[in-house]
Structures are given as structure tokens and as C-alpha cells.
Enzyme design. Structure first.
Site, PDB file in Angstrom:
ATOM      1  N   GLU A 187       8.173   5.653  27.257  1.00  0.00           N
ATOM      2  CA  GLU A 187       7.655   5.677  28.669  1.00  0.00           C
ATOM      3  C   GLU A 187       8.803   6.690  29.086  1.00  0.00           C
ATOM      4  OE1 GLU A 187       4.649   5.076  29.557  1.00  0.00           O
ATOM      5  OE2 GLU A 187       3.899   3.436  27.985  1.00  0.00           O
ATOM      6  N   HIS A 245       4.739   8.961  25.893  1.00  0.00           N
ATOM      7  CA  HIS A 245       3.937   8.521  27.319  1.00  0.00           C
ATOM      8  C   HIS A 245       4.909   8.790  28.523  1.00  0.00           C
ATOM      9  CE1 HIS A 245       0.358   6.821  25.199  1.00  0.00           C
ATOM     10  NE2 HIS A 245       1.412   6.547  24.180  1.00  0.00           N
ATOM     11  N   SER A 246       4.265   8.576  29.596  1.00  0.00           N
ATOM     12  CA  SER A 246       4.943   8.308  30.830  1.00  0.00           C
ATOM     13  C   SER A 246       4.289   7.233  31.701  1.00  0.00           C
ATOM     14  CB  SER A 246       5.193   9.493  31.580  1.00  0.00           C
ATOM     15  OG  SER A 246       3.904   9.967  32.348  1.00  0.00           O
ATOM     16  N   TYR A 247       4.743   6.534  32.675  1.00  0.00           N
ATOM     17  CA  TYR A 247       6.054   6.662  33.011  1.00  0.00           C
ATOM     18  C   TYR A 247       6.829   5.156  33.008  1.00  0.00           C
ATOM     19  CZ  TYR A 247       4.026   4.589  37.304  1.00  0.00           C
ATOM     20  OH  TYR A 247       3.477   3.680  38.214  1.00  0.00           O
ATOM     21  N   HIS A 297      -2.922  10.254  26.615  1.00  0.00           N
ATOM     22  CA  HIS A 297      -3.239  10.173  27.961  1.00  0.00           C
ATOM     23  C   HIS A 297      -3.139  11.354  28.802  1.00  0.00           C
ATOM     24  CE1 HIS A 297      -2.420   5.393  26.988  1.00  0.00           C
ATOM     25  NE2 HIS A 297      -3.763   5.896  26.775  1.00  0.00           N
ATOM     26  N   ALA A 298      -4.025  12.113  29.191  1.00  0.00           N
ATOM     27  CA  ALA A 298      -4.189  13.041  29.695  1.00  0.00           C
ATOM     28  C   ALA A 298      -3.228  13.548  30.986  1.00  0.00           C
ATOM     29  CB  ALA A 298      -5.650  13.455  30.240  1.00  0.00           C
ATOM     30  N   ARG A 299      -3.154  12.559  32.126  1.00  0.00           N
ATOM     31  CA  ARG A 299      -2.312  12.742  33.067  1.00  0.00           C
ATOM     32  C   ARG A 299      -0.838  12.384  32.913  1.00  0.00           C
ATOM     33  NH1 ARG A 299      -4.257   7.317  36.131  1.00  0.00           N
ATOM     34  NH2 ARG A 299      -3.573   5.675  34.839  1.00  0.00           N
ATOM     35  N   GLU A 300      -0.479  12.337  31.903  1.00  0.00           N
ATOM     36  CA  GLU A 300       1.128  12.143  31.310  1.00  0.00           C
ATOM     37  C   GLU A 300       1.671  13.486  31.151  1.00  0.00           C
ATOM     38  OE1 GLU A 300       0.971   8.764  28.751  1.00  0.00           O
ATOM     39  OE2 GLU A 300      -0.118   7.428  30.052  1.00  0.00           O
ATOM     40  N   ARG A 322      -7.184   9.955  32.557  1.00  0.00           N
ATOM     41  CA  ARG A 322      -6.367   9.357  31.496  1.00  0.00           C
ATOM     42  C   ARG A 322      -6.896   9.483  30.235  1.00  0.00           C
ATOM     43  NH1 ARG A 322      -3.159   4.384  30.510  1.00  0.00           N
ATOM     44  NH2 ARG A 322      -3.958   3.205  28.986  1.00  0.00           N
ATOM     45  N   ASN A 372      -5.062   5.421  23.123  1.00  0.00           N
ATOM     46  CA  ASN A 372      -4.357   4.494  22.661  1.00  0.00           C
ATOM     47  C   ASN A 372      -4.843   3.014  22.678  1.00  0.00           C
ATOM     48  OD1 ASN A 372      -1.625   4.249  21.382  1.00  0.00           O
ATOM     49  ND2 ASN A 372      -0.626   3.864  23.173  1.00  0.00           N
ATOM     50  N   ARG A 373      -6.122   3.046  22.483  1.00  0.00           N
ATOM     51  CA  ARG A 373      -6.799   1.734  22.243  1.00  0.00           C
ATOM     52  C   ARG A 373      -7.677   1.755  21.183  1.00  0.00           C
ATOM     53  NH1 ARG A 373      -3.270   1.521  25.407  1.00  0.00           N
ATOM     54  NH2 ARG A 373      -2.981   0.138  27.362  1.00  0.00           N
ATOM     55  N   TYR A 391       2.959  -4.833  28.476  1.00  0.00           N
ATOM     56  CA  TYR A 391       1.796  -5.699  28.518  1.00  0.00           C
ATOM     57  C   TYR A 391       1.340  -5.734  27.112  1.00  0.00           C
ATOM     58  CZ  TYR A 391       0.544  -1.057  29.767  1.00  0.00           C
ATOM     59  OH  TYR A 391       0.181   0.412  29.631  1.00  0.00           O
TER      60      TYR A 391
HETATM   61 ZN   LIG Z   1       0.327   6.680  28.311  1.00  0.00          ZN
END
Ligand SMILES: [Zn+2]
Length: 415
Positions: free
Chosen positions: A374, A300-302, A170-173, A228, A248-249, A352
Site C-alpha cells: 500500500e 496498491h494505495s494507500y 483498483h482503478a483509483r489508485e 475502484r 482483488n476479490r 483487514y
Molecule cells: Zn487497492
């Protein structure tokens, strides 16, 4: 006719220029909403484009001014986590704090990360090798560092089990690549002084992939800090261009189920088929090529969580007590460094349901111990973790990842 053509060219050029302009988050806020009934989570998801985090009955949402109004009108109130998202992004873009340990005091660009990886491999050829494991939609290389004693003497050592740690699906992490990079630096610097580390690198192959999604990462630097997904162009729907698959899906184990979306505009769009994206395709082929993959962490975060399988269902996986034992040992290691608590539990239970994720594929298909982290923080800054928290996060995760190597050495599936 000619004029129409000219107007078209000018408009096209303006559109292209418009694309290069950074996305503004002025007027945006991040709220934390706690709901009474779980069904209200689904209602919030239907009213809001960008859900940052769902944990039990708590949802963090990133809201445009219109979305803030929409939620208020629907009767929702939230605790404001970030009151001026645009200002915070600008502040972090101008913040530059070079200190002694320069690599981990600010967020690096993709080129800087790749240069640091290349330098480490050149500086320690007896311990580190740089490999290209695939290419992105926009044809950028995806690099891995291979850490093991004398990496150039064998393409793979059949007697050394493999451990893989990757970051930034995920790009923003942004906190995830430095954690992977720091792990490599620290292992190499401790090899000649720490008998445990020497034992690991003499008997295991440790692979680090700091940036799985290089196109997305570049895009978060040039255009949209909160992007993301990857940068796949999906087509134009109702006059709007859709970009990006949630990597990640997109993995081929239980792909297409709950917690992923078939809508190209969604932040959790799963793609047109399992492994439709080059990033997940190349990574999965490479993981299948490793003869004895034992353990894996996906960073990952967060939220500060250590997430165990499964992600696609809340049912317990085989060997859950083994996962839990390793997860709790990691939690203790993290706690011991700077006192930060990372909660441990199955991804679907404490976060989730998310089907088509990497952890489920690595455990379900390859049978390796696979865990998702995370990282920091718990929501004060979320994806916009200030640079002065990079090094502390790297430091606290280091001994937790050593637990992963310890487990890979012993491989004890006994419950
Ligand atoms: Zn992530």
C-alpha cells in the site's frame, strides 16, 4: 405509439449523455473515525457506501452530505481528512506541472502509459520487450514489459526465474502505475553502470504490468475519479444499473470468504465466480504459464504498508518468518530514501481480512513469494495523492523492489 417511441429515444439519449457527465463530489468529505469497539466498524460499513481504508480501529470513509448526517445521527464523530473532495479533485485536474523528468511529475492517461511502455521497448530492444497478456471487459489490451537480457531470443529462458510486479487492480489508485513504470525505466538506465542490476537482468526475467484494470483507469479519467472496480455490467436491480467487480476479490484461492461481498453494488463485490472477469482470468493464466515464478508484488494505495500473506485469514502462513525478513529489508530500503515509514505485517492482521485476493493466490497456488504494497500516503490525501509526490514515491520504492529481485536470485526459504 410513435410519440412514445420518440420520447423513449430522447430519454435514452439523455441517459447516455448523463452517463458521460463526470460524477460530482461536491459536498463530499473524507473522515477518519476511531471506534471503541471493533463491532462499530461493521456498523459504519452498513451506514456508508465507500470505505476507503480500515486499519485496526480506525476507518477512513468517503461521505456524501446525507451519509455525513447519518453518521452524526448514529453518534459518530470523525476527524476531517478532506473537507471538500469536489474541490480537491478539480484542483488536481487543472494542476499540470511539467518538469524535466516529465513522465513522473503528473498522472498519465492510459494511452500515455502504453506509449511510454512501447517507447521503452523500442529504445532498448536488447533489454525490453512489450507483450499483450490479455484483454479487459471493454476489450482494451493489458500490456506487460518483459525485462531481461536479449528478450527476443527466447520466449522464456528456462534458467531465468521470473519476477512479476503489477499495479492498478483498483482503478483509483493512481500512484501505482508510475511506480511500476519507474522501476522499468530505472532498471534499464542502470543496466550498463550497476553490476547488481546487470546481474538481475542477465539472470532473471522481470515482468511489469502497470495497469491490470485499463477500463477502470480510463473511467477514473473520464467519469468518476474515485471508481475502484472493473467496468463489467452486472445487470439492473431495483431499477438501478450495477457495474463492476472488485478484481482483488475475484482470484480463485479462498474465493468467496470473509472480506468480500456478494452484492453487485458493493465496492468489494467478488464477481459471480472465481476468475469470472477477463482481467483476472488472463493474468492468472499468464502467471500459470511462467515456468519458474519466484516472486511477486501487487501495488496498491494507500496507507504505507508492506502486507504479507495471508489476506483471507489472520492465521500465519507457511514461511512467515521468511516473508517478514524480506518485508523488513524492504521497509529499511524505503526508509533510507525519503524517511517514509511503511509498516510491515500480515494483510489480515494489520489491515483487514480480504478473501479472493491476488497475493493469496500467487503464494497459495504458485508458491511464489508474494507481497502487497500500500503506497503513499497515510491519509492526508489518500487516493488523491498530489502529483509532486509521484516521483518521491517511485524513488523510495525502487530499492525495495530490488530486494525482491535479490530474493528471487537467492530463493532462500530457510526460516
Ligand atoms: Zn487497492
Amino acid at each position: 405509439m410513435r410519440l412514445g417511441w420518440l420520447v423513449g429515444v430522447v430519454l435514452g439519449a439523455l441517459l447516455v449523455l448523463g452517463h458521460a457527465q463526470p460524477v460530482s463530489y461536491d459536498g463530499y468529505q473524507v473522515w477518519r473515525i476511531t471506534v471503541d469497539k471493533p463491532s462499530q466498524i461493521a456498523e459504519i460499513e452498513s451506514l456508508v457506501h465507500d470505505v476507503w481504508m480500515i486499519r485496526g480501529r480506525t476507518v477512513d470513509v468517503c461521505l456524501s452530505p446525507e451519509e455525513q448526517e447519518r453518521l452524526r445521527a448514529a453518534g459518530y464523530k470523525g476527524e476531517v481528512l478532506i473537507s471538500d473532495l469536489g474541490a480537491l479533485i478539480r484542483q488536481q485536474q487543472t494542476e499540470f506541472v511539467p518538469q524535466e523528468n516529465g513522465l513522473f511529475t503528473r498522472y498519465l492517461t492510459l494511452d500515455e502509459i502504453y506509449t511510454a511502455m512501447r517507447q521503452l521497448a523500442n529504445q532498448y530492444p536488447e533489454l525490453v520487450q512489450l507483450l499483450v497478456i490479455g484483454r479487459s471487459v471493454e476489450n482494451r489490451p493489458i500490456y506487460a514489459l518483459r525485462l531481461t537480457r536479449y528478450p527476443r531470443r527466447a520466449r522464456v529462458y528456462p534458467t531465468r526465474p521470473q519476477v512479476v510486479i503489477n499495479a492498478l487492480q483498483h482503478a483509483r489508485e493512481w500512484i501505482s502505475p508510475p511506480v511500476a513504470l519507474y522501476f522499468a525505466y530505472r532498471l534499464v538506465s542502470e543496466y550498463y553502470t550497476n553490476v547488481r542490476v546487470r546481474d538481475y537482468l542477465d539472470n532473471l526475467e522481470v515482468y511489469l504490468v502497470p495497469v491490470v484494470n485499463p477500463d477502470g483507469y480510463v473511467f477514473t479519467h473520464t467519469t468518476n475519479r474515485l471508481w475502484r472496480k472493473n467496468r463489467r455490467y452486472l445487470g439492473t436491480f431495483s431499477g438501478r444499473q450495477a457495474y463492476g467487480v472488485d478484481l482483488n476479490r475475484n482470484w480463485g484461492y479462498q474465493w468467496g470468504g470473509a472480506g468480500s461481498s456478494g452484492n453487485p453494488f458493493s465496492e468489494t463485490y467478488r464477481g459471480s465466480a472465481p476468475f469470472s472477469e477477463p482481467e483476472t482470468y488472463f493474468l492468472s493464466r499468464w502467471l500459470l504459464s511462467l515456468p519458474a515464478l519466484r516472486a511477486h508484488v501487487d501495488l496498491h494505495s494507500y496507507s504505507q504498508l508492506i502486507l504479507l500473506p495471508w489476506g483471507f485469514t489472520a492465521d500465519a502462513p507457511p514461511f512467515y518468518s521468511v516473508f517478514e525478513r524480506v518485508g523488513l529489508a524492504m521497509q529499511q530500503q524505503i526508509l533510507g530514501v525519503h524517511g517514509q515509514l511503511y509498516r510491515v505485517g500480515s494483510a489480515a492482521a494489520i489491515l483487514y481480512v480480504a478473501s479472493g485476493n491476488m497475493m493469496d493466490w500467487v503464494f497459495g497456488v504458485r508458491g511464489a513469494l508474494s507481497i502487497t504494497y500500500e503506497l503513499r500516503d497515510t491519509g492526508q490525501y489518500g487516493f488523491l495523492l498530489p502529483p509532486d509526490q509521484i516521483l518521491p514515491t517511485c524513488e523510495e520504492v525502487y530499492p525495495a523492489l530490488l530486494e525482491l529481485l535479490r530474493w528471487a536470485r537467492q530463493r532462500d526459504w530457510r526460516e
